[in-house]
Design a protein around this motif. Sequence first.
Motif, PDB file in Angstrom:
ATOM      1  N   GLN A 224       3.400   9.580 -10.006  1.00 59.68           N
ATOM      2  CA  GLN A 224       2.497   9.766 -11.128  1.00 59.68           C
ATOM      3  C   GLN A 224       1.743  11.073 -11.260  1.00 59.68           C
ATOM      4  O   GLN A 224       1.778  11.901 -12.413  1.00 59.68           O
ATOM      5  CB  GLN A 224       1.698   8.598 -11.380  1.00 59.68           C
ATOM      6  N   HIS A 225       1.137  11.617 -10.313  1.00 61.11           N
ATOM      7  CA  HIS A 225       0.329  12.773 -10.144  1.00 61.11           C
ATOM      8  C   HIS A 225       1.300  14.020 -10.383  1.00 61.11           C
ATOM      9  O   HIS A 225       1.025  14.692 -10.997  1.00 61.11           O
ATOM     10  CB  HIS A 225      -0.373  12.883  -9.068  1.00 61.11           C
ATOM     11  N   HIS A 226       2.487  14.037  -9.685  1.00 58.62           N
ATOM     12  CA  HIS A 226       3.474  14.963  -9.860  1.00 58.62           C
ATOM     13  C   HIS A 226       3.913  15.116 -11.202  1.00 58.62           C
ATOM     14  O   HIS A 226       3.957  16.301 -11.558  1.00 58.62           O
ATOM     15  CB  HIS A 226       4.447  14.661  -8.560  1.00 58.62           C
ATOM     16  N   THR A 227       4.565  14.018 -11.648  1.00 59.74           N
ATOM     17  CA  THR A 227       4.673  14.083 -13.025  1.00 59.74           C
ATOM     18  C   THR A 227       3.621  14.574 -14.268  1.00 59.74           C
ATOM     19  O   THR A 227       4.120  15.437 -15.011  1.00 59.74           O
ATOM     20  CB  THR A 227       5.277  12.496 -13.372  1.00 59.74           C
ATOM     21  N   SER A 228       2.512  14.389 -13.894  1.00 55.66           N
ATOM     22  CA  SER A 228       1.379  14.797 -14.610  1.00 55.66           C
ATOM     23  C   SER A 228       1.215  16.291 -14.676  1.00 55.66           C
ATOM     24  O   SER A 228       1.084  17.057 -15.504  1.00 55.66           O
ATOM     25  CB  SER A 228       0.132  14.175 -14.125  1.00 55.66           C
ATOM     26  N   LEU A 229       1.255  16.773 -13.504  1.00 55.90           N
ATOM     27  CA  LEU A 229       1.273  18.212 -13.287  1.00 55.90           C
ATOM     28  C   LEU A 229       2.349  18.822 -13.723  1.00 55.90           C
ATOM     29  O   LEU A 229       2.278  20.081 -14.463  1.00 55.90           O
ATOM     30  CB  LEU A 229       1.204  18.405 -11.617  1.00 55.90           C
TER      31      LEU A 229
ATOM     32  N   MET B 116       0.736  -1.193   0.051  1.00 60.71           N
ATOM     33  CA  MET B 116      -0.056   0.124   0.094  1.00 60.71           C
ATOM     34  C   MET B 116       0.693   1.214   0.021  1.00 60.71           C
ATOM     35  O   MET B 116       0.568   2.110  -0.766  1.00 60.71           O
ATOM     36  CB  MET B 116      -0.859  -0.121   1.194  1.00 60.71           C
ATOM     37  N   ASN B 117       2.007   1.116   0.780  1.00 61.36           N
ATOM     38  CA  ASN B 117       2.874   2.429   0.723  1.00 61.36           C
ATOM     39  C   ASN B 117       3.596   2.465  -0.693  1.00 61.36           C
ATOM     40  O   ASN B 117       3.639   3.783  -1.025  1.00 61.36           O
ATOM     41  CB  ASN B 117       3.918   2.148   1.869  1.00 61.36           C
ATOM     42  N   ILE B 118       3.988   1.430  -0.915  1.00 55.99           N
ATOM     43  CA  ILE B 118       4.412   1.568  -2.631  1.00 55.99           C
ATOM     44  C   ILE B 118       3.633   2.161  -3.429  1.00 55.99           C
ATOM     45  O   ILE B 118       3.799   2.972  -4.296  1.00 55.99           O
ATOM     46  CB  ILE B 118       5.072   0.040  -3.048  1.00 55.99           C
ATOM     47  N   MET B 119       2.283   1.714  -3.443  1.00 50.47           N
ATOM     48  CA  MET B 119       1.181   2.159  -4.304  1.00 50.47           C
ATOM     49  C   MET B 119       1.096   3.647  -4.319  1.00 50.47           C
ATOM     50  O   MET B 119       1.029   4.380  -5.047  1.00 50.47           O
ATOM     51  CB  MET B 119       0.099   1.306  -4.208  1.00 50.47           C
ATOM     52  N   GLU B 120       0.952   4.172  -2.922  1.00 50.02           N
ATOM     53  CA  GLU B 120       0.692   5.672  -2.608  1.00 50.02           C
ATOM     54  C   GLU B 120       1.984   6.308  -3.162  1.00 50.02           C
ATOM     55  O   GLU B 120       1.590   7.531  -3.653  1.00 50.02           O
ATOM     56  CB  GLU B 120       0.458   5.619  -1.151  1.00 50.02           C
ATOM     57  N   GLU B 121       3.042   5.846  -2.864  1.00 52.00           N
ATOM     58  CA  GLU B 121       4.214   6.713  -3.403  1.00 52.00           C
ATOM     59  C   GLU B 121       4.386   6.771  -4.889  1.00 52.00           C
ATOM     60  O   GLU B 121       4.523   7.849  -5.461  1.00 52.00           O
ATOM     61  CB  GLU B 121       5.496   5.651  -2.860  1.00 52.00           C
TER      62      GLU B 121
END
Length: 242
Positions: free
Chosen positions: A232-237, A222-227
């Motif tokens: 991915q969200h940061h890269t998209s922005l 779960m921690n790996i998924m969240e990270e």
Amino acid sequence: MNLFFLLIYFIIITAVIEIYVVLFRLTGLKLEISRFQVISLMTGTGFTTGESELILGHPIRRKLATFLILFGAFSLAVIISSISNFLSDDLRMNHILFVAGGVLLVFGVLKLACIQKLLSKLFHKKMKQNIELGDLPIRDVFLTEKGDYLLNLHIYKDSSLAFKTINQVIKEHGRLEFVVIFIKRGELKIRRNIYNEEIHEGDQLFLFGEKEVITEYFKDDMNIMEENLKNQHHTSLTRQFS
């Protein structure tokens, strides 16, 4: 006189809001969510929030919401008309007082514990008789108790489950309070022999069970998924604003 009329009508609107807050709460919706969604429906603002799915995905709440939308549009028209006409002579104050009294009476009756218990039973009975299981939102099917938990776990190459089976990672899973509903691999959903299926990078595991158990045994994944999702969200922005 005009201000007195608007005051009475405001009391009617407030009473209607509280009546529907009670009704939504009796369908299983939390109090704070009920009040916000009722006001959103009446005013036509804010209803596009994620919580609106709790209304749209529930057949009884949809019926209640229909009246609120219509009442909100009607109320706006009445208020605008009363202001523009400055309370014309054909508008009788005793009529509006009668309506206000009726609405407040309904609200008072709904606040009675015996009436709420009766309506709650009626709503649940209607759900059981007329509603198919597939029409119900996920919350009403799976998350019926406080400890229930539903997790969509994304698998990455550094996940502990990657290239392994559930049986290899959690040998005693048969005695634990959780199940794997299915594994999603692209467009494919794997439902057979799940616990012996080798899990690939990019798979999604749909887990259901006791929250404490799932968070304990799948904490690292779960921690790996969240990270990864955060990156991915940061890269998209970054790409969007570059």
